[in-house]
Design a protein around this motif. Sequence first.
Motif, PDB file in Angstrom:
ATOM      1  N   SER A  42       0.867  -1.250   0.041  1.00  0.00           N
ATOM      2  CA  SER A  42      -0.073  -0.070   0.087  1.00  0.00           C
ATOM      3  C   SER A  42       0.669   1.301   0.070  1.00  0.00           C
ATOM      4  O   SER A  42       0.380   2.133  -0.698  1.00  0.00           O
ATOM      5  CB  SER A  42      -1.051   0.211   1.211  1.00  0.00           C
ATOM      6  OG  SER A  42      -1.586   1.184   1.170  1.00  0.00           O
ATOM      7  N   VAL A  43       1.899   1.439   0.717  1.00  0.00           N
ATOM      8  CA  VAL A  43       2.835   2.439   0.820  1.00  0.00           C
ATOM      9  C   VAL A  43       3.550   2.579  -0.490  1.00  0.00           C
ATOM     10  O   VAL A  43       3.774   3.826  -1.153  1.00  0.00           O
ATOM     11  CB  VAL A  43       3.876   2.312   1.894  1.00  0.00           C
ATOM     12  CG1 VAL A  43       4.815   3.154   1.795  1.00  0.00           C
ATOM     13  CG2 VAL A  43       3.013   2.293   3.141  1.00  0.00           C
ATOM     14  N   PHE A  44       3.914   1.438  -1.012  1.00  0.00           N
ATOM     15  CA  PHE A  44       4.630   1.393  -2.216  1.00  0.00           C
ATOM     16  C   PHE A  44       3.604   2.117  -3.289  1.00  0.00           C
ATOM     17  O   PHE A  44       4.119   2.856  -4.247  1.00  0.00           O
ATOM     18  CB  PHE A  44       5.090   0.242  -2.538  1.00  0.00           C
ATOM     19  CG  PHE A  44       5.879   0.027  -3.923  1.00  0.00           C
ATOM     20  CD1 PHE A  44       7.025   0.326  -3.934  1.00  0.00           C
ATOM     21  CD2 PHE A  44       5.244  -0.362  -5.215  1.00  0.00           C
ATOM     22  CE1 PHE A  44       7.806   0.399  -5.228  1.00  0.00           C
ATOM     23  CE2 PHE A  44       5.737  -0.423  -6.340  1.00  0.00           C
ATOM     24  CZ  PHE A  44       7.083   0.084  -6.420  1.00  0.00           C
ATOM     25  N   ALA A  45       2.576   1.636  -3.494  1.00  0.00           N
ATOM     26  CA  ALA A  45       1.422   2.050  -4.672  1.00  0.00           C
ATOM     27  C   ALA A  45       1.263   3.508  -4.096  1.00  0.00           C
ATOM     28  O   ALA A  45       1.045   4.294  -5.339  1.00  0.00           O
ATOM     29  CB  ALA A  45       0.214   1.189  -4.397  1.00  0.00           C
ATOM     30  N   GLY A  46       1.099   4.058  -3.023  1.00  0.00           N
ATOM     31  CA  GLY A  46       1.023   5.262  -2.618  1.00  0.00           C
ATOM     32  C   GLY A  46       2.080   6.367  -3.152  1.00  0.00           C
ATOM     33  O   GLY A  46       1.784   7.409  -3.760  1.00  0.00           O
ATOM     34  N   MET A  47       3.321   5.866  -2.998  1.00  0.00           N
ATOM     35  CA  MET A  47       4.362   6.639  -3.685  1.00  0.00           C
ATOM     36  C   MET A  47       4.512   6.577  -4.874  1.00  0.00           C
ATOM     37  O   MET A  47       4.925   7.646  -5.612  1.00  0.00           O
ATOM     38  CB  MET A  47       5.626   5.887  -3.033  1.00  0.00           C
ATOM     39  CG  MET A  47       6.092   6.004  -1.518  1.00  0.00           C
ATOM     40  SD  MET A  47       7.203   5.094  -0.798  1.00  0.00           S
ATOM     41  CE  MET A  47       8.687   5.828  -1.610  1.00  0.00           C
ATOM     42  N   MET A  48       3.984   5.503  -5.600  1.00  0.00           N
ATOM     43  CA  MET A  48       3.988   5.407  -6.928  1.00  0.00           C
ATOM     44  C   MET A  48       2.970   6.559  -7.643  1.00  0.00           C
ATOM     45  O   MET A  48       3.278   7.443  -8.255  1.00  0.00           O
ATOM     46  CB  MET A  48       3.693   4.052  -7.447  1.00  0.00           C
ATOM     47  CG  MET A  48       3.818   3.995  -9.022  1.00  0.00           C
ATOM     48  SD  MET A  48       3.436   2.206  -9.484  1.00  0.00           S
ATOM     49  CE  MET A  48       1.812   1.967  -8.836  1.00  0.00           C
ATOM     50  N   ARG A  71      -7.153  15.097  -2.925  1.00  0.00           N
ATOM     51  CA  ARG A  71      -6.486  14.173  -3.815  1.00  0.00           C
ATOM     52  C   ARG A  71      -5.503  13.214  -3.271  1.00  0.00           C
ATOM     53  O   ARG A  71      -5.595  12.280  -3.544  1.00  0.00           O
ATOM     54  CB  ARG A  71      -5.825  14.962  -5.056  1.00  0.00           C
ATOM     55  CG  ARG A  71      -5.523  14.132  -6.154  1.00  0.00           C
ATOM     56  CD  ARG A  71      -4.908  14.879  -7.408  1.00  0.00           C
ATOM     57  NE  ARG A  71      -5.989  15.297  -7.929  1.00  0.00           N
ATOM     58  CZ  ARG A  71      -6.155  16.563  -8.651  1.00  0.00           C
ATOM     59  NH1 ARG A  71      -4.994  17.408  -8.444  1.00  0.00           N
ATOM     60  NH2 ARG A  71      -7.040  17.158  -8.943  1.00  0.00           N
ATOM     61  N   ASP A  72      -4.758  13.852  -2.037  1.00  0.00           N
ATOM     62  CA  ASP A  72      -3.869  13.044  -1.424  1.00  0.00           C
ATOM     63  C   ASP A  72      -4.692  12.023  -0.740  1.00  0.00           C
ATOM     64  O   ASP A  72      -4.089  10.849  -0.676  1.00  0.00           O
ATOM     65  CB  ASP A  72      -2.957  13.902  -0.632  1.00  0.00           C
ATOM     66  CG  ASP A  72      -1.953  14.824  -1.288  1.00  0.00           C
ATOM     67  OD1 ASP A  72      -1.718  14.540  -2.549  1.00  0.00           O
ATOM     68  OD2 ASP A  72      -1.622  15.784  -0.542  1.00  0.00           O
TER      69      ASP A  72
END
Length: 118
Positions: A42-48, A71-72
């Motif tokens: 989830s964190v990885f997809a959020g950073m992407m 949007r964030d």
Amino acid sequence: MTDIPALPPSRPTPGPTSGIGVDTSRLASRANLEKAGKQFESVFAGMMLKSMRQAHLAEELFSSKGLDTFRDMQDQQVAQSMADHAPLGIGKAMTDFLAKSQANLQPESTSKPAGETP
């Protein structure tokens, strides 16, 4: 020649062999490890998603701090949904990698009888 004062004796640093300050209780179950893998994904997809938003591929018609905040938050929910329903696989890869060191966390293997060939 000047006298250099002696260094005080060093204290042992916490590490896997010292047992001081190391909490491995959360690694005790496969479920905890899989939950951490989903959170990592989830964190990885959020950073992407955040990186994609920063690319500014189009001019925004309306822009405001409120819209950016919304949007964030929306991107966080999308990232969590991606990790839950359509994972990229990086969380599972991390979970499998960390589980290799823990024999009790290994998934059940599908072993074939000794005389059977693939």
